[in-house]
Enzyme design. Structure first.
Site, PDB file in Angstrom:
ATOM      1  N   ARG A 111       0.839  -1.210   0.000  1.00 15.39           N
ATOM      2  CA  ARG A 111       0.000   0.000   0.000  1.00 15.39           C
ATOM      3  C   ARG A 111       0.873   1.258   0.000  1.00 15.39           C
ATOM      4  O   ARG A 111       0.534   2.258  -0.651  1.00 15.39           O
ATOM      5  CB  ARG A 111      -0.965  -0.013   1.192  1.00 15.39           C
ATOM      6  CG  ARG A 111      -1.994   1.106   1.119  1.00 15.39           C
ATOM      7  CD  ARG A 111      -3.078   0.976   2.158  1.00 15.39           C
ATOM      8  NE  ARG A 111      -2.553   1.085   3.512  1.00 15.39           N
ATOM      9  CZ  ARG A 111      -3.293   0.970   4.614  1.00 15.39           C
ATOM     10  NH1 ARG A 111      -4.598   0.749   4.522  1.00 15.39           N
ATOM     11  NH2 ARG A 111      -2.749   1.073   5.799  1.00 15.39           N
ATOM     12  N   ARG A 135       9.544  19.154  -7.460  1.00 16.53           N
ATOM     13  CA  ARG A 135      10.784  18.835  -8.184  1.00 16.53           C
ATOM     14  C   ARG A 135      12.030  19.311  -7.453  1.00 16.53           C
ATOM     15  O   ARG A 135      13.127  18.815  -7.699  1.00 16.53           O
ATOM     16  CB  ARG A 135      10.746  19.442  -9.598  1.00 16.53           C
ATOM     17  CG  ARG A 135       9.855  18.652 -10.530  1.00 16.53           C
ATOM     18  CD  ARG A 135       9.784  19.296 -11.877  1.00 16.53           C
ATOM     19  NE  ARG A 135       9.211  20.634 -11.789  1.00 16.53           N
ATOM     20  CZ  ARG A 135       9.041  21.451 -12.830  1.00 16.53           C
ATOM     21  NH1 ARG A 135       9.411  21.070 -14.028  1.00 16.53           N
ATOM     22  NH2 ARG A 135       8.504  22.641 -12.665  1.00 16.53           N
ATOM     23  N   LYS A 164      -2.718   6.973   1.186  1.00 19.76           N
ATOM     24  CA  LYS A 164      -2.527   7.191   2.626  1.00 19.76           C
ATOM     25  C   LYS A 164      -1.441   8.258   2.758  1.00 19.76           C
ATOM     26  O   LYS A 164      -0.257   7.965   2.923  1.00 19.76           O
ATOM     27  CB  LYS A 164      -2.157   5.884   3.319  1.00 19.76           C
ATOM     28  CG  LYS A 164      -2.377   5.939   4.818  1.00 19.76           C
ATOM     29  CD  LYS A 164      -2.484   4.569   5.416  1.00 19.76           C
ATOM     30  CE  LYS A 164      -2.386   4.591   6.936  1.00 19.76           C
ATOM     31  NZ  LYS A 164      -3.368   5.411   7.621  1.00 19.76           N
ATOM     32  N   GLU A 204     -16.449   6.487   6.055  1.00 15.85           N
ATOM     33  CA  GLU A 204     -15.588   5.842   7.051  1.00 15.85           C
ATOM     34  C   GLU A 204     -15.471   6.757   8.269  1.00 15.85           C
ATOM     35  O   GLU A 204     -15.983   7.874   8.268  1.00 15.85           O
ATOM     36  CB  GLU A 204     -14.200   5.545   6.468  1.00 15.85           C
ATOM     37  CG  GLU A 204     -13.434   6.781   6.013  1.00 15.85           C
ATOM     38  CD  GLU A 204     -12.053   6.468   5.439  1.00 15.85           C
ATOM     39  OE1 GLU A 204     -11.484   5.410   5.747  1.00 15.85           O
ATOM     40  OE2 GLU A 204     -11.548   7.318   4.693  1.00 15.85           O
TER      41      GLU A 204
HETATM   42  N1  PMP Z   1      -9.413   4.942   7.210  1.00 15.85           N
HETATM   43  C1  PMP Z   1      -8.498   5.892   7.481  1.00 15.85           C
HETATM   44  C2  PMP Z   1      -8.784   7.299   7.089  1.00 15.85           C
HETATM   45  C3  PMP Z   1      -7.298   5.552   8.130  1.00 15.85           C
HETATM   46  O1  PMP Z   1      -6.389   6.480   8.400  1.00 15.85           O
HETATM   47  C4  PMP Z   1      -7.076   4.204   8.499  1.00 15.85           C
HETATM   48  C5  PMP Z   1      -5.781   3.814   9.163  1.00 15.85           C
HETATM   49  N2  PMP Z   1      -5.744   4.144  10.517  1.00 15.85           N
HETATM   50  C6  PMP Z   1      -8.066   3.251   8.214  1.00 15.85           C
HETATM   51  C7  PMP Z   1      -9.219   3.653   7.552  1.00 15.85           C
HETATM   52  C8  PMP Z   1      -7.869   1.816   8.561  1.00 15.85           C
HETATM   53  O2  PMP Z   1      -6.835   1.270   7.755  1.00 15.85           O
HETATM   54  P1  PMP Z   1      -5.936   0.077   8.246  1.00 15.85           P
HETATM   55  O3  PMP Z   1      -6.861  -1.024   8.617  1.00 15.85           O
HETATM   56  O4  PMP Z   1      -5.099  -0.261   7.066  1.00 15.85           O
HETATM   57  O5  PMP Z   1      -5.158   0.546   9.409  1.00 15.85           O
END
Ligand code: PMP
Length: 309
Positions: free
Chosen positions: A70, A123, A170, A203
């Protein structure tokens, strides 16, 4: 009284190992007090960089390969050329754990764009900085407040849509999440829930979300949510338990009226949700499926992973 759902940071302050702590930064392992980044690093100036939050349990790094994959994808998406091969980064993570004697802990792996000119153009940044921090924390399994469940409020802010800032990246730019988290605190809730630009559930600020309704188990697609690695693990566990999970958009109404709701992330693990926007979920007690998934998750993280020694 709220519980700190993304607890690695809060537990760090209780750690007494800082004196001996070693981090990887600027191409070398250093005592934490000597690990510095430039004020001209675009990671600081613009949140220009990518990261992973990883957990170690029982002397093993859980799903390290998935986290490295990732990170590579995030770096590709922001056109950041990683200064090390994926395997070399994975080895650095394990070595940082080893040097800190980690058995159960939280690992923060980040790659900043590096120091450059003040302008936004990346850059001028020629040396991305790989940083690895590995700190002991216990698993939160069965911790009182988690077992009671967390309270959520819906944030007034939306997760950025994939044509604004793809949430699959991320990146170090977490202000959308931070602002929602502040709203949760202001409302006296444990966590905030964010909708996508169309008003469907996306989320939580650092966790993916699942619901169990009379029609089955659902989690939002990752168009407006991170492709969470715990989310993947939960889907695998549910399938092992003969529970099918569909990726599907759903509304606040589906969430408020669900039988069970839980959220999940590497830091928070699996957290049952007790109430959302003042609506009690199910009976308000941890649901039977949530409980089975929590047990299976904790068994699995203890069993699997890349050994630290
Ligand atoms: N959503 C967000 C915005 C996150 O930052 C994270 C990680 N803390 C997750 C979901 C969960 O991802 P993971 O299970 O890969 O930690």
């Amino acid at each position: 009284m709220g519980i700190a759902v993304t607890t690695p940071e809060s537990v760090q302050s209780q750690s007494n190992h800082e004196d001996a702590e070693v981090v990887y930064c600027g191409g070398a392992f250093r005592p934490v007090a000597d690990a510095r980044v430039s004020v001209l690093d675009h990671g600081l100036l613009y949140g220009d960089g990518v990261f992973e939050g990883i957990r170690a349990y029982n002397g093993r790094v859980f799903k390290l390969d998935r986290h490295i994959e990732r990170l590579v994808d995030s770096a590709k998406a922001i056109r950041l050329a990683l200064p090390l091969a994926p395997q070399a980064i994975a080895d650095l993570v394990v070595e940082t754990c080893r040097r800190n004697g980690l058995v159960d802990g939280y690992i923060r792996l980040l790659v900043t764009r590096g120091a450059g000119l003040l302008g936004i153009d990346p850059r001028s940044c020629t040396e991305p900085n790989v940083i690895v921090i590995a700190r002991p924390i216990p698993s939160f399994y069965a911790e009182g407040a988690r077992a009671r469940g967390a309270t959520l409020v819906t944030s007034m802010l939306r997760r950025p849509s994939p044509d604004a800032l793809p949430p699959s990246i991320k990146s170090l730019n977490y202000l959308n999440n931070v602002l929602a988290r502040i709203e949760a605190t202001d409302a006296g809730a444990d966590e905030a829930l964010l909708l996508d630009a169309q008003g469907f559930v996306a989320e939580a600020t650092a966790d993916n979300i699942f619901i169990l309704t009379g029609d089955g188990c659902f989690t939002p697609p990752t168009t407006a949510a991170l492709k969470g690695i715990t989310r993947e693990t939960v889907i695998e566990i549910a399938r092992d338990l003969d529970v099918s999970v569909a990726e599907s958009r759903f509304t606040l109404h589906d969430l408020w009226t669900a039988r069970e709701v839980w959220m999940c992330g590497t830091g928070a693990e699996i957290v049952p949700i007790r109430s959302i926007d003042g609506r009690v979920i199910g009976t308000g007690a941890i649901g039977p499926l949530t409980a089975r998934i929590i047990d299976a998750y904790h068994a699995r993280v203890r069993r699997e992973g890349t050994p630290i020694r």
